[in-house]
Scaffold this active site. Structure first.
Site, short mmCIF file in Angstrom:
data_model
loop_
_atom_site.label_atom_id
_atom_site.label_comp_id
_atom_site.label_asym_id
_atom_site.label_seq_id
_atom_site.Cartn_x
_atom_site.Cartn_y
_atom_site.Cartn_z
N GLU A 45 102.52 -10.15 -43.58
CA GLU A 45 101.67 -9.11 -44.75
C GLU A 45 100.48 -9.44 -44.67
O GLU A 45 99.30 -8.64 -45.02
CB GLU A 45 102.46 -9.32 -45.88
CG GLU A 45 103.99 -9.11 -46.07
CD GLU A 45 104.35 -7.52 -46.36
OE1 GLU A 45 103.48 -6.85 -46.36
OE2 GLU A 45 105.49 -7.35 -46.63
N SER A 65 104.49 -2.00 -51.30
CA SER A 65 103.23 -2.67 -51.96
C SER A 65 103.03 -2.36 -53.41
O SER A 65 104.18 -2.73 -54.01
CB SER A 65 101.86 -2.13 -51.33
OG SER A 65 100.73 -2.96 -51.61
N HIS A 74 100.93 -5.87 -43.13
CA HIS A 74 101.08 -4.92 -44.39
C HIS A 74 101.05 -3.38 -43.89
O HIS A 74 100.23 -2.98 -43.34
CB HIS A 74 100.19 -5.49 -45.48
CG HIS A 74 100.63 -4.93 -46.92
ND1 HIS A 74 101.77 -5.20 -47.39
CD2 HIS A 74 99.88 -4.02 -47.56
CE1 HIS A 74 101.71 -4.28 -48.77
NE2 HIS A 74 100.70 -3.85 -48.82
#
Length: 543
Positions: free
Chosen positions: A331, A194, A454
Site C-alpha cells: 500500500e 481507501s 494502493h
C-alpha cells in the site's frame, strides 16, 4: 441507431436510463446521477442532507453527473479544481430491469482520502460487475470542507460528517428503491477502497446506517487509520483556516460560519490545500486534510458519530453482518506521490516521529524515543534503500495496522454471528494490459518499484479508462478469481475455501492471498510487524 432508453418509476419519481453493452457484449441499463438528496446549496450548504423532494416529470439520467467539488490529483495535466457542490446523485447499472428473481446489489463508495474522487466510470466502470449478474450502484458524496466542516454551537447546525450522512442517505434510498431496477433490497453488499473502505467501516459502526445493507467489503481502509478521523488538532487548523478569511479565529461559531459560507468553492478549496505542510503533517497530525470525519460535538437528529470509532467498534450494531477486510501487499508505494525526503530526514534524526502522534501522547521524550527506535529498526535497519523502507513503513502505519485493529475488534468481541474474512493481494502490474498501471505508477513516481500499490486492485473489479484484462493476459486468471470471490459474496455470502477468522483470539491471522498463481490461505505476511505496533499502544487505546 441510437441506444434504447428505459424509464423506471422510483419512489421519488420517474428516471430515464439508457441501454449499453460491455466489451463482451452483455447488455445492461445505465441510470446516472439519480438525485438521492436535495442539492446542498443555499441554506443546505455544509448541513446534514435532506431527503430528495419527489418529482413528476421524467429526470434524464443518461449521462454522468457532476463530481463533488474537489481538487483532482489524478488528472494527466496536473491537479485542478473540478466538480460542483450540486453533486448528490447515485448511479445504478443493472443487467436486468425485470429479472425472474431479484438480483444482488453491489454498492461502491469511492475513495480519495475524503478529499477528492468521484463515482465516475472513468475509474469505476460497471462492466465486470454486471457481467456477473449483479447490480452495480455507485454514489457521490460531499468531500473536504463541504462534507466535513464541524462547528460546536448547535445553533449553527453544522455538527459535521455531512459527507458520511450523504452516504447513509444514499444507502437508505437504495434500500427503498433498488427493487424498481430489478434488485433485492434484502441482499445489498456495500464496498469501498481507501477512504471508501474506511467509510464502509464507519457504516458498520454508525447507528445511522443500522440495517441499510446485508454484507460489507472494506478494502485498504479503516476509521482507525490516521488520515480517516480528525484528531485533537482540528480546532487549531480550523482557526488557521479562518485567519485566511480575515478573522482572528476567536470569533463565535456563527461569525466563523458566515465568513466561510460567504466564500466560493474555489476560494475555500484553495485555502484548504495550503493548511498542512508535510513536516507539520508528520509531527502533529498524520492528516492529509483538516476536514475529515470526526466525533460530533453534540448529538443531533442525524448524528453519525456520537462516539469515537474505537468506542463504537467495541459494540457495533453490525455484529451479525459478514465482512471481508483486506488490502494490497505494498500500500505504501502510493506515498511516493508525496515528497518524502524531509520526512525521512526528520525520522532519521528523531525516531519518535516514526510513531503516530496518538502513540506519543502521555509518554516522556525518552519513552517515545525508545518506542520509536523499535519501529525505526524494524523498517530501516536492514534496508539499504531508505525510501523503500519508508514505503514499507507507510504500508503498515497508514493502512495495515488499522485494518488489523478493526479485525481484532470483531474477533475479540464475538457476541454476534457475523463472520470476518481477510485477504491480501500480491499481484505485479500487468505487462499485457499495462495502461492503468503505467498511469498510476507515473503519477506516484514509482515506475521502477516492484510490488502491489494502493489502488492497483481497481482493474480486478472495474472497467477503468484503460483496456481491460482479457483471457491470456498475465493477470487475467487472478482477476477472475478475485472478482468471483467478491461477486459470490454478493450473491449469497458464499466464500468456498475461504475460512473465516476464528473469534475470541488474535492468534492465527490467516488471509486468502491472491497472486498470479491462484489463491491460497496463508498467515498474513506482515503480522509480526503489526504485533510490534500493537505492543506500543496502551491496551485501552488499541482495540
Amino acid at each position: 441507431m441510437s441506444a434504447a432508453t428505459s424509464i423506471v418509476s422510483t419512489n421519488s419519481g420517474p428516471v430515464m436510463g439508457i441501454s449499453k453493452k460491455t466489451d463482451l457484449g452483455k447488455e445492461f441499463f445505465s441510470f446516472q446521477h439519480i438525485p438521492y438528496a436535495q442539492p446542498p446549496l443555499g441554506e443546505l450548504r455544509f448541513r446534514d442532507p435532506k431527503p430528495v423532494k419527489s418529482w413528476s416529470e421524467v429526470v434524464d439520467c443518461t449521462k454522468e453527473g457532476s463530481a463533488a467539488t474537489n481538487i483532482d490529483i489524478f488528472l494527466p495535466d496536473g491537479p485542478k479544481l473540478v466538480g460542483s457542490e450540486d453533486c448528490l446523485g447515485l448511479n445504478v447499472f443493472t443487467p436486468d430491469l425485470k429479472p425472474s428473481k431479484p438480483l444482488p446489489v453491489f454498492v461502491w463508495i469511492h475513495g480519495g482520502g475524503f478529499l477528492w474522487g468521484s463515482s465516475s466510470t472513468y475509474f469505476y466502470g460497471p462492466d465486470l460487475v454486471v457481467e456477473k449478474d449483479v447490480i452495480f450502484v455507485s454514489i457521490n458524496y460531499r468531500l473536504n470542507i463541504f462534507g466535513f466542516l464541524s462547528l460546536k454551537d448547535p445553533k449553527v447546525g453544522i455538527p459535521g460528517n455531512a459527507g458520511l450522512k450523504d452516504q447513509s442517505m444514499a444507502l437508505k434510498w437504495i434500500k427503498e428503491n433498488i427493487s424498481h431496477f430489478g434488485g433485492d433490497p434484502n441482499n445489498i453488499t456495500i464496498a469501498g477502497e481507501s477512504a471508501g473502505g474506511a467509510s464502509v467501516n464507519y457504516h458498520l459502526i454508525s447507528p445511522l446506517s443500522r440495517g441499510l445493507f446485508t454484507r460489507a467489503i472494506a478494502m485498504s481502509g479503516s476509521p482507525l487509520t490516521p488520515w480517516a478521523t480528525a484528531n485533537r488538532d482540528y480546532n487549531k487548523y480550523l482557526k488557521k483556516f479562518v485567519k485566511n478569511l480575515g478573522l482572528t479565529g476567536d470569533e463565535d461559531d456563527m461569525t466563523i460560519f458566515n465568513a466561510i459560507n460567504s466564500k466560493s468553492a474555489e476560494e475555500l478549496s484553495r485555502i484548504n490545500a495550503s493548511l498542512i505542510d508535510p513536516q507539520d503533517m508528520l509531527v502533529n497530525t498524520e492528516l492529509m486534510a483538516v476536514f475529515v470525519p470526526q466525533v460530533e460535538p453534540y448529538v443531533s437528529e442525524m448524528c453519525f458519530l456520537p462516539k469515537s470509532p474505537l468506542e463504537l467498534g467495541r459494540d457495533p450494531w453490525s455484529k451479525d453482518v459478514d465482512v471481508i477486510f483486506g488490502g494490497v501487499s505494498d500500500e505504501g508505494l502510493f506515498c511516493y506521490y508525496f515528497d518524502n525526503n524531509n520526512m525521512l530526514d526528520f525520522m532519521a534524526q528523531d525516531h519518535r516521529f516514526v510513531m503516530l502522534p496518538e502513540m506519543r501522547e502521555g509518554l516522556t521524550v525518552e519513552e517515545a524515543r525508545k518506542n520509536g527506535d523499535k519501529l525505526y529498526e524494524l523498517y530501516f535497519a536492514n534496508e539499504a534503500d531508505r525510501v523503500a523502507g519508508f514505503a514499507n513503513l507507510e504500508t503498515d502505519r497508514q493502512f495495515w495496522h488499522a485494518i488489523h485493529r478493526s479485525i481484532m475488534q470483531r474477533r475479540l468481541h464475538p457476541t454476534g454471528s457475523g463472520k470476518t474474512y481477510l485477504y491480501n493481494l500480491v499481484l505485479d502490474p500487468s505487462s499485457d494490459a499495462p495502461e492503468y498501471y503505467n498511469f498510476l505508477r507515473k503519477l506516484c513516481k514509482i515506475p521502477h518499484r516492484k510490488g502491489t500499490c494502493h489502488t492497483e486492485d481497481f482493474p480486478l473489479i472495474f472497467k477503468t479508462f484503460a483496456p481491460r484484462l482479457m483471457p491470456g493476459h498475465d493477470n487475467y486468471e487472478a482477476q477472475q478469481t478475485f472478482l468471483n470471490y467478491f461477486m459470490s459474496f454478493c450473491h449469497n455470502g458464499s466464500l468456498n475455501a475461504w475460512p473465516a477468522l476464528v473469534k475470541g483470539t488474535t492468534e492465527d491471522v490467516q488471509c486468502l492471498e491472491f497472486t498470479r498463481n491462484g489463491s491460497e490461505m496463508k498467515e498474513l505476511p506482515n503480522i509480526h510487524k503489526l504485533r510490534i505496533w500493537d505492543s506500543l499502544y496502551k491496551a485501552k487505546d488499541l482495540i
